[in-house]
Enzyme design. Sequence first.
Site, mmCIF file in Angstrom:
data_model
loop_
_atom_site.group_PDB
_atom_site.id
_atom_site.type_symbol
_atom_site.label_atom_id
_atom_site.label_comp_id
_atom_site.label_asym_id
_atom_site.label_seq_id
_atom_site.Cartn_x
_atom_site.Cartn_y
_atom_site.Cartn_z
ATOM 1 N N ARG A 44 -55.888 -38.424 56.474
ATOM 2 C CA ARG A 44 -56.194 -39.230 57.659
ATOM 3 C C ARG A 44 -56.887 -38.441 58.765
ATOM 4 O O ARG A 44 -57.488 -39.033 59.661
ATOM 5 C CB ARG A 44 -54.903 -39.837 58.230
ATOM 6 C CG ARG A 44 -54.337 -40.997 57.400
ATOM 7 C CD ARG A 44 -53.063 -41.532 58.052
ATOM 8 N NE ARG A 44 -52.557 -42.705 57.365
ATOM 9 C CZ ARG A 44 -52.917 -43.957 57.624
ATOM 10 N NH1 ARG A 44 -53.816 -44.189 58.576
ATOM 11 N NH2 ARG A 44 -52.417 -44.971 56.971
ATOM 12 N N ASP A 85 -57.900 -43.582 54.329
ATOM 13 C CA ASP A 85 -56.629 -44.301 54.348
ATOM 14 C C ASP A 85 -56.291 -44.579 52.886
ATOM 15 O O ASP A 85 -57.019 -45.310 52.203
ATOM 16 C CB ASP A 85 -56.781 -45.603 55.133
ATOM 17 C CG ASP A 85 -55.527 -46.463 55.116
ATOM 18 O OD1 ASP A 85 -54.578 -46.152 54.364
ATOM 19 O OD2 ASP A 85 -55.499 -47.483 55.840
ATOM 20 N N VAL A 86 -55.193 -44.018 52.396
ATOM 21 C CA VAL A 86 -54.892 -44.093 50.962
ATOM 22 C C VAL A 86 -54.528 -45.493 50.506
ATOM 23 O O VAL A 86 -54.414 -45.736 49.298
ATOM 24 C CB VAL A 86 -53.757 -43.114 50.586
ATOM 25 C CG1 VAL A 86 -54.173 -41.683 50.843
ATOM 26 C CG2 VAL A 86 -52.456 -43.458 51.321
ATOM 27 N N LYS A 135 -42.437 -35.957 42.444
ATOM 28 C CA LYS A 135 -41.123 -36.579 42.550
ATOM 29 C C LYS A 135 -40.800 -36.809 44.026
ATOM 30 O O LYS A 135 -41.400 -36.162 44.904
ATOM 31 C CB LYS A 135 -40.074 -35.701 41.865
ATOM 32 C CG LYS A 135 -39.888 -34.317 42.507
ATOM 33 C CD LYS A 135 -38.906 -34.319 43.656
ATOM 34 C CE LYS A 135 -38.760 -32.995 44.327
ATOM 35 N NZ LYS A 135 -37.957 -33.014 45.547
ATOM 36 N N HIS A 165 -42.133 -29.392 39.050
ATOM 37 C CA HIS A 165 -42.523 -27.988 38.861
ATOM 38 C C HIS A 165 -41.401 -27.148 38.256
ATOM 39 O O HIS A 165 -41.666 -26.072 37.714
ATOM 40 C CB HIS A 165 -43.002 -27.383 40.178
ATOM 41 C CG HIS A 165 -41.918 -27.071 41.166
ATOM 42 N ND1 HIS A 165 -41.403 -28.022 42.016
ATOM 43 C CD2 HIS A 165 -41.249 -25.919 41.441
ATOM 44 C CE1 HIS A 165 -40.478 -27.467 42.765
ATOM 45 N NE2 HIS A 165 -40.358 -26.193 42.445
ATOM 46 N N HIS A 227 -35.037 -32.718 39.553
ATOM 47 C CA HIS A 227 -34.997 -31.321 39.103
ATOM 48 C C HIS A 227 -33.785 -31.026 38.216
ATOM 49 O O HIS A 227 -33.915 -30.484 37.112
ATOM 50 C CB HIS A 227 -34.950 -30.380 40.305
ATOM 51 C CG HIS A 227 -36.184 -30.400 41.155
ATOM 52 N ND1 HIS A 227 -37.448 -30.559 40.643
ATOM 53 C CD2 HIS A 227 -36.347 -30.267 42.500
ATOM 54 C CE1 HIS A 227 -38.331 -30.510 41.624
ATOM 55 N NE2 HIS A 227 -37.688 -30.342 42.749
ATOM 56 N N LYS A 327 -27.784 -27.447 50.919
ATOM 57 C CA LYS A 327 -28.596 -26.688 51.873
ATOM 58 C C LYS A 327 -27.694 -25.972 52.884
ATOM 59 O O LYS A 327 -26.546 -26.369 53.106
ATOM 60 C CB LYS A 327 -29.548 -27.621 52.617
ATOM 61 C CG LYS A 327 -30.766 -28.042 51.816
ATOM 62 C CD LYS A 327 -31.752 -28.780 52.698
ATOM 63 C CE LYS A 327 -33.072 -28.985 51.976
ATOM 64 N NZ LYS A 327 -33.754 -27.714 51.656
#
Length: 474
Positions: A44, A85-86, A135, A165, A227, A327
């Site tokens: 954008r 703009d996707v 993901k 990944h 994952h 985390k």
Amino acid sequence: MTIRRLVVFGGTGDLTGRYLLPALAALYAAGHLDDRFSLRAASREDWDDARYREWADGQLDRHGTDFPAAARSAVTASADYRRADVTDPADVAAAVAGDDPVAVYLALPPALFPATVTALHRAGLPRGSRIVLEKPFGENLSDARELNRLLSELVPERAVFRVDHFLAMTTVQNVLGSRLANRMLEPIWNSTHIAEIEIVWDETLALEGRAGYYDHVGALKDMVQNHLLQLLCLVAMEPPLTLGERDLRDRKVDVLRSVRPLTDYDVVQRTRRARYSGGRGAGRDVPAYVDEAGVDAGRRTETFAEIILELDSWRWAGTRFRLRSGKALGTDRKEVAVRFRSVPHLPFGQDQDVRPNVLRFGLEPESLSVDLTATGSRPETLTQLSLTARMDTPDLPAYGRLLLDVLRGDPALSIRGDEAEEAWRVVEPVLSAWERGLVPLEEYPAGSDGPPPRHATPERRDDLLHEESVMRAE
């Protein structure tokens, strides 16, 4: 067929700067790309080519220092930029315009996938093109099914790369290598000998400015649903005939299909969720999650998730699989730990401290270790040994391997559509029970080991057992 055009929607985002641009530099450095390759970034921002190349240079200076300057310069020289703009078919069509096949990488929030795929369908893609999605694949099972339907109208399934990944990490690949290339392991790779397998991604890293993404997702969707379930597939799968796309992905789907569905009672007994409060971790003060910039405390987003699964299969009946991620914890622990059962008899006396053998696949840093018991310095005494091997540095980083597979058209390490749906089937009962408050959202201080073990109250346990018996009767 090798594709030489890459279009990245979300080309100015963190994923592109932190991972995709360095991955391209790695491919140039290894000789996999040449001056026929072109990169187009679309986003954008109201930038031109020069501004984008300046930004890309800065990202490579920060995240691509492992690669030669010539390789980094080749990346920026190959790049141009389009403001887009996707969700607008006209903008999308302009970004992918060209006669040659193109690899389209959606480095976007998952909520934008359906609209962008629809815009790509209206714009049209050259024959032989491929599409790459990060993901999490959808927000739930219904979303995943609808997205699969949209993708099937755009390109063949073999041209869809749902990338994770983790699957390209050296140690993850070595799970298969260790199992299938060593005669001593495969015969005991079953519930007769293995009591529990832990798949853990605990990190000292806190939110680090990612509230815009993370606060809408949480630990279960961010790590466990993709994952860690992918690691479960590789650990628990039956030996494939080959490592080709069909054999490998068929066996992974078999694992997900064998996961025993979790009832509400199971979710209460076998899952935990929590978020970090203020504390001190990684040598600095960490604010409580709810006080992090951009966090909406009302969402009750978890930063710690743990689930215990069982597989209904001949090989694994009786083995527990513990998947955990958190985390802002006190230590980094990122590994697959295979815990073997104790030996049936010890002739060394009953007072010996004998721990079961553990085989550990270290994910970060990448290593392989085994905990064994051996004879100690005095007769009839035992001691614990840990043998560790560090893995060789891979030729390509994980994203470099994935991009190379995309450009060459090898989907073996991508996630097939039915596999993505089965992964959501596994976690949806957990999400539903958590949303209804059946499992409390606990807290743990930043820098700690996480929440303490929790058990359902007797009253709540009785209620759930009654509900369970009613559901089974129906």
